[in-house]
Design an enzyme around this catalytic site. Structure first.
Site, mmCIF file in Angstrom:
data_model
loop_
_atom_site.group_PDB
_atom_site.id
_atom_site.type_symbol
_atom_site.label_atom_id
_atom_site.label_comp_id
_atom_site.label_asym_id
_atom_site.label_seq_id
_atom_site.Cartn_x
_atom_site.Cartn_y
_atom_site.Cartn_z
ATOM 1 N N TYR A 77 0.839 -1.206 0.000
ATOM 2 C CA TYR A 77 0.000 0.000 0.000
ATOM 3 C C TYR A 77 0.877 1.260 0.000
ATOM 4 O O TYR A 77 0.599 2.224 -0.716
ATOM 5 C CB TYR A 77 -0.942 0.027 1.212
ATOM 6 C CG TYR A 77 -1.929 1.176 1.099
ATOM 7 C CD1 TYR A 77 -3.141 0.994 0.431
ATOM 8 C CD2 TYR A 77 -1.622 2.432 1.602
ATOM 9 C CE1 TYR A 77 -4.019 2.046 0.271
ATOM 10 C CE2 TYR A 77 -2.496 3.487 1.440
ATOM 11 C CZ TYR A 77 -3.700 3.300 0.783
ATOM 12 O OH TYR A 77 -4.566 4.338 0.605
ATOM 13 N N PHE A 129 -7.402 21.975 -24.805
ATOM 14 C CA PHE A 129 -7.687 20.538 -24.856
ATOM 15 C C PHE A 129 -8.905 20.301 -23.975
ATOM 16 O O PHE A 129 -9.082 20.958 -22.949
ATOM 17 C CB PHE A 129 -6.500 19.669 -24.431
ATOM 18 C CG PHE A 129 -6.832 18.222 -24.639
ATOM 19 C CD1 PHE A 129 -6.926 17.715 -25.921
ATOM 20 C CD2 PHE A 129 -7.153 17.393 -23.570
ATOM 21 C CE1 PHE A 129 -7.328 16.396 -26.148
ATOM 22 C CE2 PHE A 129 -7.553 16.080 -23.787
ATOM 23 C CZ PHE A 129 -7.632 15.577 -25.077
ATOM 24 N N THR A 130 -9.732 19.346 -24.384
ATOM 25 C CA THR A 130 -11.043 19.133 -23.763
ATOM 26 C C THR A 130 -10.981 19.015 -22.242
ATOM 27 O O THR A 130 -11.596 19.813 -21.518
ATOM 28 C CB THR A 130 -11.685 17.873 -24.367
ATOM 29 O OG1 THR A 130 -10.758 16.790 -24.249
ATOM 30 C CG2 THR A 130 -12.031 18.068 -25.841
ATOM 31 N N ASP A 220 1.762 20.544 -20.529
ATOM 32 C CA ASP A 220 1.038 19.298 -20.788
ATOM 33 C C ASP A 220 1.973 18.444 -21.646
ATOM 34 O O ASP A 220 2.095 18.643 -22.852
ATOM 35 C CB ASP A 220 -0.287 19.579 -21.516
ATOM 36 C CG ASP A 220 -1.042 18.291 -21.813
ATOM 37 O OD1 ASP A 220 -0.424 17.201 -21.758
ATOM 38 O OD2 ASP A 220 -2.251 18.363 -22.101
ATOM 39 N N LYS A 263 -0.009 7.901 -23.553
ATOM 40 C CA LYS A 263 0.337 8.203 -24.942
ATOM 41 C C LYS A 263 1.829 7.939 -25.157
ATOM 42 O O LYS A 263 2.239 6.798 -25.281
ATOM 43 C CB LYS A 263 -0.030 9.656 -25.267
ATOM 44 C CG LYS A 263 -1.529 9.899 -25.458
ATOM 45 C CD LYS A 263 -2.287 10.093 -24.199
ATOM 46 C CE LYS A 263 -3.672 10.651 -24.412
ATOM 47 N NZ LYS A 263 -4.463 10.650 -23.182
ATOM 48 N N ARG A 387 -13.028 15.526 -33.873
ATOM 49 C CA ARG A 387 -12.365 16.617 -33.160
ATOM 50 C C ARG A 387 -12.831 17.932 -33.800
ATOM 51 O O ARG A 387 -12.102 18.598 -34.509
ATOM 52 C CB ARG A 387 -10.834 16.504 -33.249
ATOM 53 C CG ARG A 387 -10.258 15.283 -32.559
ATOM 54 C CD ARG A 387 -10.002 15.392 -31.060
ATOM 55 N NE ARG A 387 -11.132 15.256 -30.192
ATOM 56 C CZ ARG A 387 -11.047 14.992 -28.884
ATOM 57 N NH1 ARG A 387 -9.884 14.805 -28.313
ATOM 58 N NH2 ARG A 387 -12.115 14.922 -28.132
ATOM 59 N N PHE A 454 -18.586 14.913 -26.222
ATOM 60 C CA PHE A 454 -18.163 14.048 -27.335
ATOM 61 C C PHE A 454 -18.073 12.578 -26.940
ATOM 62 O O PHE A 454 -18.229 11.692 -27.772
ATOM 63 C CB PHE A 454 -16.819 14.524 -27.904
ATOM 64 C CG PHE A 454 -15.700 14.557 -26.887
ATOM 65 C CD1 PHE A 454 -15.517 15.662 -26.074
ATOM 66 C CD2 PHE A 454 -14.849 13.482 -26.742
ATOM 67 C CE1 PHE A 454 -14.501 15.697 -25.129
ATOM 68 C CE2 PHE A 454 -13.830 13.495 -25.807
ATOM 69 C CZ PHE A 454 -13.660 14.605 -24.978
HETATM 70 N N1 PM9 Z 1 -6.235 12.518 -24.751
HETATM 71 C C1 PM9 Z 1 -6.933 11.465 -26.738
HETATM 72 O O1 PM9 Z 1 -7.531 10.551 -27.308
HETATM 73 C C2 PM9 Z 1 -7.881 10.672 -24.509
HETATM 74 C C3 PM9 Z 1 -9.318 10.804 -24.796
HETATM 75 S S1 PM9 Z 1 -9.941 12.396 -25.262
HETATM 76 C C4 PM9 Z 1 -10.059 13.218 -23.738
HETATM 77 O O2 PM9 Z 1 -6.236 12.298 -27.362
HETATM 78 C C5 PM9 Z 1 -3.780 15.775 -23.711
HETATM 79 C C6 PM9 Z 1 -2.997 16.560 -24.677
HETATM 80 C C7 PM9 Z 1 -4.464 14.648 -24.081
HETATM 81 C C8 PM9 Z 1 -5.250 13.929 -23.121
HETATM 82 C C9 PM9 Z 1 -6.037 12.821 -23.492
HETATM 83 C C10 PM9 Z 1 -5.261 14.410 -21.790
HETATM 84 C C11 PM9 Z 1 -6.051 13.725 -20.732
HETATM 85 C C12 PM9 Z 1 -4.580 15.550 -21.467
HETATM 86 N N2 PM9 Z 1 -3.863 16.206 -22.420
HETATM 87 O O3 PM9 Z 1 -7.014 10.781 -21.003
HETATM 88 O O4 PM9 Z 1 -6.999 11.680 -18.705
HETATM 89 O O5 PM9 Z 1 -4.372 14.229 -25.341
HETATM 90 O O6 PM9 Z 1 -5.094 10.338 -19.476
HETATM 91 O O7 PM9 Z 1 -5.403 12.567 -20.379
HETATM 92 C C13 PM9 Z 1 -6.994 11.583 -25.302
HETATM 93 P P1 PM9 Z 1 -6.195 11.261 -19.852
#
Ligand code: PM9
Length: 464
Positions: A77, A129-130, A220, A263, A387, A454
């Site tokens: 833990y 970014f979303t 980011d 990623k 997008r 989306f």
């Molecule tokens: N990106 C993508 O498919 C995941 C689904 S869409 C919200 O591109 C950036 C630049 C991203 C991103 C996720 C996140 C959020 C932050 N910044 O999905 O929570 O491309 O790990 O990261 C998606 P998490």
């Protein structure tokens, strides 16, 4: 005449040890599946998808070393060995001092937004970014776009469309005052612009301007190594530097970072917040126990932290990036040769179709990118992501749709997963849809969730 260097290929620096079988579907099956999914590719079942280009997030193939690392998971833990390995890897390869692990990127965005943003603040960034923008808004802030104009033009061949317009930032500082700007949020390989890089020259100038006003830069860094590889290819003076060196230089010009490790960093789940400031770290380490888990795992299993530490080291290798960026470019070049409108230059993690030009007879109220993603799935079982106007959501004050200049369909390439033959099949399918584009009708939204619509919105075909 001087001989031109012969073109050399980008073949992958790995061989395949295990495969996952996928199903081919009939047109009738796909028609039933997309209707059931409300014409939203996020709502399709993956068993109904042939080539999955929805996202590069959590979809990459891990190496044998990463899988071996999974077996070394220390699931205590508190104080897991894997956390210390991850922490040291982040310090060594990215240069940030303090690390707070999170289950994925948006959790890190939540924590940093809650700590740094006060009601009425403005957070400038190189395109929205979303999830990032939503967390800024939920913390009481407002996002302001300071990316260069070229980023909003799919045809501009600017090599660094992720660059910041410094005059725009200066104007924001004059208008609101530096004390209303807690930080500038800088994404590397800007996702919504088509995976477009920021240059080190621009980042250095930004650093100077922000330092003058006592404003921090939060990075980011979700696709930092891909951005670094573009710098190596395109920015004067960096050809002989390694991707790893450039990554470290980028990070050194920023004060902290949020990371979706799903990623660049080659894992299926994971993320972190990294900061240099002791006080912010202290607050973040305290907050993570409320929302994620103890500060030495923060929502990840020990085995996931181990796979991530190894993934980071693999992600900054030049050979990996050459093949990664090379594969995306291969698909992009094919589509350009077919006359299909795409965002130029080809970006880091996918090829982005220009749905406004692809389906010029549809207005943005008929959701051209959403429509095109559904049509592509119908043609071949290839799953892509909208997008455009759906992703952009609504203006929180007026309640109207935000109408982004870029209305795109992202063909996102998972890392180390698909072959060149898969890319050929994708390109042929896009071409097929392009040839019958005039017959394609738009969609109407019939269900809209409050946040990040989306992901879960539903649509129907417009008839008549
Ligand atoms: N990106 C993508 O498919 C995941 C689904 S869409 C919200 O591109 C950036 C630049 C991203 C991103 C996720 C996140 C959020 C932050 N910044 O999905 O929570 O491309 O790990 O990261 C998606 P998490």
């Amino acid at each position: 005449m001087e001989a031109q260097p012969r073109k050399r290929s980008w073949a992958e620096p790995f061989k395949i040890k295990m495969v996952e079988l996928v199903k081919m579907t009939s047109l009738e099956e796909r028609e039933a599946a997309i209707i059931e999914a409300g014409f939203n590719t996020f709502l399709l079942k993956s068993k109904d998808v042939y080539i999955d280009l929805l996202t590069d997030s959590g979809t990459s193939a891990m190496s044998d070393r990463q899988w071996a690392g999974m077996m070394m998971g220390d699931e205590s833990y508190a104080g897991s060995e894997n956390f210390y390995h991850l922490e040291k890897t982040i310090q060594d390869y990215y240069g940030y001092k303090h690390v707070v692990p999170t289950h994925q990127g948006r959790a890190a965005e939540h924590i940093i937004s809650q700590i740094l943003i006060k009601s009425g603040d403005v957070i400038p960034g190189n395109m929205y970014f979303t999830t990032t923008k939503l967390h800024q808004e939920l913390a009481g802030g407002q996002f302001a776009d300071i990316i260069i104009d070229e980023a909003h033009d799919p045809e501009s061949e600017h090599p660094f469309k992720g660059d910041v317009d410094l005059n725009r930032l200066q104007a924001l500082i004059e208008k609101h005052g530096a004390d209303k700007i807690p930080y500038v949020c800088i994404a590397t390989a800007v996702n919504m612009a088509g995976g477009q890089p920021i240059s080190l020259g621009n980042l250095r100038e930004l650093r100077e301007l922000t330092q003058k006003h006592g404003i921090m830069i939060i990075h980011d860094m979700t696709r930092v190594a891909e951005n670094a590889y573009f710098i190596k290819q395109r920015e004067k003076g960096y050809q002989d530097k390694s991707t790893a060196e450039i990554v470290k230089e980028i990070c050194s010009l920023t004060d902290g970072a949020t990371m979706s490790a799903k990623k660049d960093a080659l894992v299926n789940i994971g993320g972190f917040l990294a900061v240099n400031d002791e006080e912010i770290f202290d607050k973040a380490r305290n907050m993570v126990v409320v929302y994620e888990g103890l500060h030495t795992y923060g929502g990840m299993a020990g085995r996931d932290m181990e796979a991530l530490a190894i993934g980071i080291k693999e992600s900054i290798l030049d050979d990996h990036q050459r093949a990664r960026i090379g594969q995306v470019q291969y698909l992009g070049d094919k589509l350009i040769a077919m006359g299909v409108p795409v965002v130029r230059p080809i970006g880091s993690h996918g090829v982005f179709l220009d749905a406004k030009k692809f389906l010029p007879h549809l207005s943005q109220d008929e959701f051209p990118a959403q429509t095109l993603a559904a049509e592509l799935y119908l043609d071949s079982g290839v799953r892509a992501m909208e997008r455009g106007v759906v992703s952009a959501g609504r203006n929180s004050e007026t309640g109207q749709h935000n109408y982004p200049k870029l209305e795109l369909v992202r063909l996102t390439i998972p890392r180390r997963v698909y072959t060149q033959a898969h890319m050929d099949v994708v390109a042929e399918s896009v071409e097929e849809v392009y040839l019958k584009r005039e017959k394609i009708r738009g969609l109407r939204m019939v269900y809209e969730p409050e946040y990040l619509r989306f992901f879960q919105a539903r649509f129907e075909r417009i008839v008549g």
